[in-house]
Design a protein around this motif. Structure first.
Motif, PDB file in Angstrom:
ATOM      1  N   ASP A  44       4.928  10.617  17.893  1.00 49.76           N
ATOM      2  CA  ASP A  44       4.196   9.944  16.821  1.00 49.76           C
ATOM      3  C   ASP A  44       2.865   9.390  17.307  1.00 49.76           C
ATOM      4  OD1 ASP A  44       6.199  10.524  15.044  1.00 49.76           O
ATOM      5  OD2 ASP A  44       7.188   8.576  15.224  1.00 49.76           O
ATOM      6  N   ALA A  45       2.858   8.837  18.498  1.00 54.63           N
ATOM      7  CA  ALA A  45       1.626   8.310  19.095  1.00 54.63           C
ATOM      8  C   ALA A  45       1.616   8.727  20.556  1.00 54.63           C
ATOM      9  CB  ALA A  45       1.570   6.793  18.969  1.00 54.63           C
ATOM     10  N   ILE A  46       0.648   9.521  20.942  1.00 59.64           N
ATOM     11  CA  ILE A  46       0.594  10.081  22.289  1.00 59.64           C
ATOM     12  C   ILE A  46      -0.568   9.453  23.048  1.00 59.64           C
ATOM     13  CG2 ILE A  46       0.278  12.190  23.639  1.00 59.64           C
ATOM     14  CD1 ILE A  46       1.537  13.722  21.329  1.00 59.64           C
ATOM     15  N   MET A  47      -0.271   8.939  24.224  1.00 55.27           N
ATOM     16  CA  MET A  47      -1.289   8.277  25.034  1.00 55.27           C
ATOM     17  C   MET A  47      -2.106   9.302  25.811  1.00 55.27           C
ATOM     18  SD  MET A  47      -0.779   5.421  28.033  1.00 55.27           S
ATOM     19  CE  MET A  47       0.031   6.582  29.137  1.00 55.27           C
ATOM     20  N   ILE A  48      -3.423   9.153  25.753  1.00 52.21           N
ATOM     21  CA  ILE A  48      -4.329   9.938  26.588  1.00 52.21           C
ATOM     22  C   ILE A  48      -4.845   9.012  27.680  1.00 52.21           C
ATOM     23  CG2 ILE A  48      -6.498  11.215  26.676  1.00 52.21           C
ATOM     24  CD1 ILE A  48      -6.056  12.011  23.792  1.00 52.21           C
ATOM     25  N   ASP A  49      -4.545   9.350  28.929  1.00 50.47           N
ATOM     26  CA  ASP A  49      -4.901   8.464  30.028  1.00 50.47           C
ATOM     27  C   ASP A  49      -5.496   9.278  31.172  1.00 50.47           C
ATOM     28  OD1 ASP A  49      -4.518   5.544  30.995  1.00 50.47           O
ATOM     29  OD2 ASP A  49      -3.826   6.739  32.684  1.00 50.47           O
ATOM     30  N   PHE A  50      -6.596   8.792  31.731  1.00 49.82           N
ATOM     31  CA  PHE A  50      -7.241   9.463  32.854  1.00 49.82           C
ATOM     32  C   PHE A  50      -8.091   8.448  33.604  1.00 49.82           C
ATOM     33  CE2 PHE A  50      -9.707  10.083  28.997  1.00 49.82           C
ATOM     34  CZ  PHE A  50     -10.980   9.662  29.348  1.00 49.82           C
ATOM     35  N   TRP A  51      -8.518   8.840  34.804  1.00 51.56           N
ATOM     36  CA  TRP A  51      -9.381   7.984  35.624  1.00 51.56           C
ATOM     37  C   TRP A  51     -10.731   8.664  35.771  1.00 51.56           C
ATOM     38  CZ3 TRP A  51     -11.594   4.372  38.480  1.00 51.56           C
ATOM     39  CH2 TRP A  51     -10.939   3.148  38.624  1.00 51.56           C
ATOM     40  N   LEU A  52     -11.793   7.919  35.506  1.00 47.35           N
ATOM     41  CA  LEU A  52     -13.148   8.456  35.590  1.00 47.35           C
ATOM     42  C   LEU A  52     -13.898   7.757  36.717  1.00 47.35           C
ATOM     43  CD1 LEU A  52     -15.091  10.441  34.190  1.00 47.35           C
ATOM     44  CD2 LEU A  52     -15.878   8.522  32.787  1.00 47.35           C
TER      45      LEU A  52
END
Length: 288
Positions: free
Chosen positions: A270-278
């Motif tokens: 239902d709610a998907i987290m987008i996570d990354f390091w820049l």
């Protein structure tokens, strides 16, 4: 400098429906003596279904179960954990196929400590990424994180602190990276794994960045084993393209991907987290 990236939970909504209409026509044909009547059913070609609307992404609130976890954690989500590599060192040359990863944790922790709850299988942890493959979680910094069957050549390790639901900490000292070179490495027809058997890299593209002669020599002893494994089903989240992570320039902008990973079903989708390091760059909303 490293950018602070805000967490985004996104909801993917697929809009549109395809409607197929099937029409049946009847024709009656009577012969000259009127003794036979033949009824023929004709089905015309189905109308082309309209194309479904393109998926749309929207920012939504954190799921309630995440909010509940945050409320139970006190000040931990305001912590600024700092990581440092003890092993391997930057630029190290390592002989053998086993690599022990050792980290130290410091900073304003506010109670943050990696550990796994035996009941839930969750807890604070460190994301460890070998080259450009999906991460594995490191829960116990008192014990080395062991990499087995690491292939010969240059490699990159990236690490950053994470919460139980895999949201990374974005303070500058949370992210660390080292490059090292392995001599006399492991069997390229077999995956690189952790001590507990988790796949860190499938190694099928291990020679993608080597000169042709070196790649041919590396492949020769393992050709039969590689062919035997060619039809094996890839492990979810590990079927990755060839990586040039060994030649990363740490002074240039770098995006280190973390989530989503694997397959999402039911309420988890239902709610998907987008996570990354820049690193060495900023997003437009953060002044980039």
């Amino acid at each position: 400098m490293r950018a602070l990236i805000s967490l985004r939970f996104v909801c993917m909504i697929l809009c549109g429906a395809a409607v197929a209409l099937s029409l049946t026509g009847c024709a009656t044909d009577t012969n000259q003596n009127g003794s036979t009547t033949v009824t023929t059913t004709v089905t015309p070609p189905a109308s082309a279904s309209p194309s479904p609307a393109a998926p749309t992404l929207g920012v939504v609130e954190r799921p309630q179960k995440i909010k509940d976890q945050m409320a139970q954690r006190g000040e931990q989500d305001e912590a600024e954990p700092g990581l440092r590599f003890v092993e391997p060192r930057e630029g190290a040359n390592i002989t053998g196929s086993t690599i022990n990863v050792k980290l130290t944790l410091s900073g304003d922790l506010k109670g943050y400590k990696p550990s796994k709850d035996p009941a839930t299988g969750m807890g604070n942890h460190i994301h460890i990424i070998l080259d450009n493959q999906p991460y594995e979680a490191y829960y116990n910094l008192d014990q080395p994180f062991e990499l087995r069957n690491v292939t010969a050549g240059p490699h990159t390790l990236r690490v950053f602190a994470s919460r139980p639901w895999h949201e990374s900490y974005k303070n500058a000292t949370s992210f660390q990276m080292v490059t090292f070179t392995v001599k006399g490495g492991g069997d390229a027809s077999r995956p690189t794994t952790t001590a507990t058997g988790q796949t860190m890299a499938d190694n099928k593209n291990v020679n993608a960045n080597k000169p042709p002669a070196a790649a041919a020599n590396a492949n020769a002893p393992n050709a039969n084993a590689a062919n035997a494994n060619a039809n094996a089903a890839p492990r979810e989240g590990k079927d990755m393209p060839a990586s040039a992570a060994g030649s990363i320039d740490a002074t240039k902008p770098l995006l280190t991907y973390s989530r989503p990973k694997g397959e999402y079903k039911g309420a988890d989708a239902d709610a998907i987290m987008i996570d990354f390091w820049l690193s060495n760059a900023k997003l437009q909303g953060d002044g980039g």
